[in-house]
Design an enzyme around this catalytic site. Structure first.
Site, PDB file in Angstrom:
ATOM      1  N   ALA A 612       0.838  -1.200   0.000  1.00  0.00           N
ATOM      2  CA  ALA A 612       0.000   0.000   0.000  1.00  0.00           C
ATOM      3  C   ALA A 612       0.867   1.242   0.000  1.00  0.00           C
ATOM      4  CB  ALA A 612      -0.920  -0.001   1.221  1.00  0.00           C
ATOM      5  N   GLU A 613       0.617   2.116  -0.947  1.00  0.00           N
ATOM      6  CA  GLU A 613       1.360   3.377  -1.048  1.00  0.00           C
ATOM      7  C   GLU A 613       0.403   4.510  -0.686  1.00  0.00           C
ATOM      8  OE1 GLU A 613       4.263   3.816  -4.472  1.00  0.00           O
ATOM      9  OE2 GLU A 613       3.003   5.582  -4.800  1.00  0.00           O
ATOM     10  N   ASP A 614       0.365   4.847   0.596  1.00  0.00           N
ATOM     11  CA  ASP A 614      -0.593   5.832   1.096  1.00  0.00           C
ATOM     12  C   ASP A 614       0.107   6.790   2.052  1.00  0.00           C
ATOM     13  OD1 ASP A 614      -2.826   7.223   2.059  1.00  0.00           O
ATOM     14  OD2 ASP A 614      -3.155   5.727   3.630  1.00  0.00           O
TER      15      ASP A 614
END
Length: 898
Positions: A612-614
């Site tokens: 996840a790239e958040d």
């Protein structure tokens, strides 16, 4: 197109039931129970067959408890992390209910959730076994659909589907059939459903007739005595009824008399028929139970017969013998759309006629040299199609990820290819000691300068690098080197291009995307998906599964989740209030999509890795979906590269805070064991940014500035690599300190490729070869010693952080890491605590001359013995030499008794 490696898996055949003898229509509802029992409920009337029973037994049951440690709990992770916010807890419960409703809606149109992610099996262009090609696409706003291309003279009237006619369904899916054309002098097939085998050349279909096949199937399939039931499938159930109630038994429920208890009737029946000759009926014992509260009876079958029955398979192998081979097809027909044909889809819409590159196209040539974009039909003959050679490597417990961009991976200032990357870069990655490559910019995009983040065609690998088979070879060879392959997948937004992209695909503004402002990114000029639409979910989930199935990808990095999870696209000031994660700006439909994606992917591909790239660190990113989380395996720590960049550009060396460095790199300790850390990735190098090496040594003019730059470059990488969780990433070239940034060709640089490449020749000698030698030994340390898995729950014990001396020290298992960030102060004997008494030996030293250091620590000092002195909360300590701007890794090699 999908290679037909096993035609029986995708071809629809006439139904030849393995149990035609046992098919019947009883006044009951039948269920298959454990221990070879059939439960028959007489209160429900429906048609059923033994074939249905065997299938229903094999179908997995829904599991309400997805996790062994607590079952399904919509807010499970909140209590685990001590979060007590009632508003967020209520939001999670409502989201869970919405997810259940969504799954119910999906199951109205699909067999199961997995089927939702298999749209690529029918959408797009596919070879049909009945000498034709089928094309299907989703365009609910269109009223006419056809294919145009170099295979039919670009005529929109040939091979078309119109509204209200065959080829259009209620969901807006259009089907166009392109028949193979009969060659001159050839006669049509006598059998209407004549099928062809496009994989093999053998032509068995010329040797046998359909009648012979059916006779062979009947002769070899049925057991002796069973043939009498082939033509009368009701005979068995009538015989069974006769055995129970006699030849003149009651025909209606009103005629049923008061019956004795089941056991008495069963014994009487056995006594009455003890001298009967053997029957051809299925061997079974009957137990009757007519109690009013159940109204059902059970048939207990013979276990031996039941096992034999379950092992029976339909005689499809005989049916395949009627198919003709590829040679016969080519001799008789001209392919309706040959391999390599150029095509587009033509729509007649209320907005007028439109030509589009198909949404599900698997090979696309974007606009180039003034020509319009078009799709290419990719269906190479079996002899030239790519054949996989290597299996997936085992998923490592610690990820050392090498992030790459194929186009800039070459030495020359031009677009590099898949084949060049395979030959030149993969061996380097293997030598460097990484175990994963993460590819960015693979999905097709029209504008090269966008790095690949404005995707136009989600099912196509970019043609600017080569063909689909070239990309398959890249992935296959990476697997051969023991490397996993991850894709940077962009489902958070899409390109706004209309001809080659999805925007206004069928003439309507809201086909794939939201209409109005909601459908446009606030700053990036891209379109935002409508995640609440069932067919958009179908498209995106199928897209993920496609890359896993067709290209054998091992995992995904989900790019820019903040853009999709919030209607403000992540561009808002977050104060830290947890209610900001559940307010009116949160896109619940996007969250449901991410939950579905992780659920389905991990079921279909258990060894997959999702990242996840958040930037907002949404709560529950890495928690199980059954516990209220989103289900990702890892999340990216964005704070680390921002901190390093800020320190190097804005803060003098002697003002660096060791406490801030440690707190930033370790993040939330509850989730640090699922954290992906990096000092810099492509964002720090591409289009105007500067890599750490460019800042540190790019303009070094003296030996002192070069020494400083090299020292900090090694220390930054070492502490980032070893202080966090089990995953680390670096961008291609940064491992040896590539001295120049990346800049893609665009109008501002007159479309120059001078900075869109990598200078691999720097590895031959000089400072860059020394930096690479250090990085390689750093990777080897984890490969040999499993450094990233050491410590309590895979995390280090950070016991010494001193902002005055600028020293950081921490323990991971038997390893001690000591960093001295002070620009001038060195220490002859610096005391740091250790948990075990013994001898410690230096395993890695940033100051060694082979790594570009000064070599200030003598080899005789590489072994240190602990002393009984309480330091840093530990019973023992080491007094180690610490040159300024250096770091050492010690290993306990001998335990001493005290």
């Amino acid at each position: 197109m999908i290679s037909i490696t096993n035609p029986t898996q995708i071809i629809s055949f006439p139904t030849i039931s393995p149990s035609a003898k046992h098919s019947y229509t009883p006044p009951c509802k039948v269920f298959l129970l454990p221990n070879n029992k059939i439960k028959i409920n007489r209160k429900n009337k429906c048609k059923c067959s033994a074939t249905d029973h065997s299938q229903s037994q094999q179908r997995p049951r829904k599991k309400t408890k997805q996790q062994p440690d607590g079952g399904t709990d919509p807010v499970g992770f909140l209590s685990k992390h001590g979060i007590t916010n009632k508003v967020f807890a209520q939001f999670l419960r409502e989201r869970y209910k919405a997810l259940k409703d969504l799954k119910d809606e999906i199951l109205n149109r699909h067999i199961n959730l997995q089927d939702l992610a298999s749209g690529f099996e029918i959408l797009g262009m596919h070879r049909n076994v009945q000498h034709r090609v089928d094309y299907m696409d989703w365009a609910p706003g269109a009223r006419y659909c056809s294919l145009v291309g170099d295979f039919n003279g670009w005529s929109p009237t040939e091979n078309s589907a119109r509204e209200g006619h065959l080829g259009h369904d209620d969901y807006g899916y259009w089907l166009v059939i392109l028949e193979d054309k009969l060659r001159e002098g050839e006669e049509p097939d006598e059998v209407y459903f004549q099928q062809y085998n496009y994989v093999d050349d053998h032509d068995k279909g010329d040797e046998v007739t359909v009648e012979e096949v059916f006779k062979k199937a009947n002769d070899e399939y049925w057991e002796p005595g069973e043939d009498r039931f082939i033509n009368n499938r009701y005979e068995q159930v009538s015989k069974l009824y006769e055995q129970i109630f006699g030849p003149n038994g009651p025909q209606t429920e009103e005629e049923m008399e008061e019956l004795a208890d089941p056991e008495t009737r069963y014994k009487a029946w056995k006594e009455q028929h003890k001298d009967d000759p053997p029957s051809n009926l299925t061997p079974c014992d009957v137990i009757i139970d007519d109690r009013e509260d159940h109204g059902e009876f059970e048939v207990v079958t013979d276990p031996e017969w039941a096992e034999k029955f379950r092992n029976k398979k339909p005689p499809i192998a005989y049916w395949l013998e009627t198919r003709k081979g590829r040679k016969a097809w080519l001799k008789k027909y001209i392919p309706g759309i040959p391999h390599g044909s150029k095509y587009r889809v033509y729509f007649n819409t209320p907005m007028g006629p439109l030509e589009r590159v198909p949404a599900w196209a698997t090979y696309v040539i974007p606009e180039a040299d003034g020509n319009q974009a078009y799709a290419v039909h990719w269906e190479p003959p079996p002899e030239s199609a790519y054949k996989w050679k290597h299996k997936h490597p085992r998923k490592p417990k610690s990820l050392r990820i090498y992030e790459c961009h194929v186009g800039i991976s070459g030495q020359e200032p031009r677009v590099a290819t898949f084949n060049e990357f395979t030959e030149n870069v993969l061996p380097h990655v293997k030598e460097a000691g990484y175990n994963v490559i993460q590819l960015i910019g693979i999905l097709e995009h029209k504008d090269y300068f966008t790095v690949g983040y404005r995707v136009t065609n989600f099912f196509a690998a970019s043609s600017r690098y080569g063909t689909p088979d070239d990309f398959k070879r890249l992935v296959d060879e990476a697997h051969g080197h023991g490397l996993l392959v991850f894709l940077d997948i962009v489902h958070s937004y899409a390109a706004a291009d209309e001809m080659v992209g999805l925007s206004y695909f069928d003439g309507s503004n809201d086909c794939y995307f939201h209409s109005g402002k909601r459908g446009n990114h606030k700053f990036w000029g891209t379109r935002m998906f409508k995640y609440g639409d069932h067919d958009v979910l179908h498209f995106l989930l199928s897209n993920l599964n496609w890359w896993m199935v067709e290209y054998q990808i091992d995992g995904f990095n989900f790019h820019s989740l903040s853009s999709m999870m919030y209607t403000h696209n992540g561009f808002a000031a977050f104060t830290g209030d947890i209610e900001e994660y559940c307010n009116q700006y949160v896109d619940k439909d996007a969250l449901l999509y991410l939950i579905l994606a992780n659920d389905i992917l991990h079921v279909l591909h258990p060894n997959i890795v999702t990242i996840a790239e958040d930037v907002t660190l949404y709560p529950g990113l890495i928690e199980p979906t059954s516990q209220g989380g989103l289900g990702f395996d890892y999340f990216v720590n964005f704070s680390a590269p921002e901190m390093w960049l800020s320190y190097l550009e804005n803060v003098p060396d002697h003002d660096w805070s060791m406490s801030k460095i440690v707190s930033t790199l370790t993040g939330n300790r509850h989730s640090a064991n699922k954290m992906l850390l990096y000092a810099e990735n492509h964002n720090q190098s591409i289009s105007g940014g500067r890599s750490l090496a460019e800042i540190l040594i790019g303009s070094a003019k003296t030996e002192e500035t070069l020494l400083r730059g090299c020292s900090l470059h090694k220390m930054i990488r070492l502490i980032t690599f070893t202080i966090g969780g089990p995953a680390y990433l670096i961008f291609m070239g940064n491992e040896f300190g590539h001295p120049k940034r990346v800049e893609f060709p665009m109008s501002s640089n007159r479309f120059s490729y001078s900075l869109a490449n990598r200078h691999w020749d720097l590895l031959k000698d000089g400072v860059h070869s020394k930096l690479f030698a250090f990085d390689k030994d750093m990777m080897k340390l984890d490969s040999d010693e499993k450094i990233l898995l050491r410590g309590s729950k895979g995390l280090p014990n950070i016991h010494h952080v001193n902002d005055t001396t600028m020293v950081i020290s921490y323990l991971r298992g038997p390893f001690l890491f000591v960093f001295n960030f002070h620009p001038t102060n060195s220490h002859e004997q610096y005391s740091v605590g250790v948990e075990e008494a013994g001898e410690y030996q230096v395993m890695l030293n940033t100051d060694e001359k082979i790594y570009g250091g000064q070599g200030l620590i003598d080899q005789a000092q590489y072994v240190q013995r602990s002393i009984s002195k309480r330091i840093d909360g530990a019973r023992f300590c080491l007094e180690v030499p610490l040159p300024s701007r250096s770091a050492q890794v010690y290993k306990l090699t001998r335990i001493l008794r005290v």
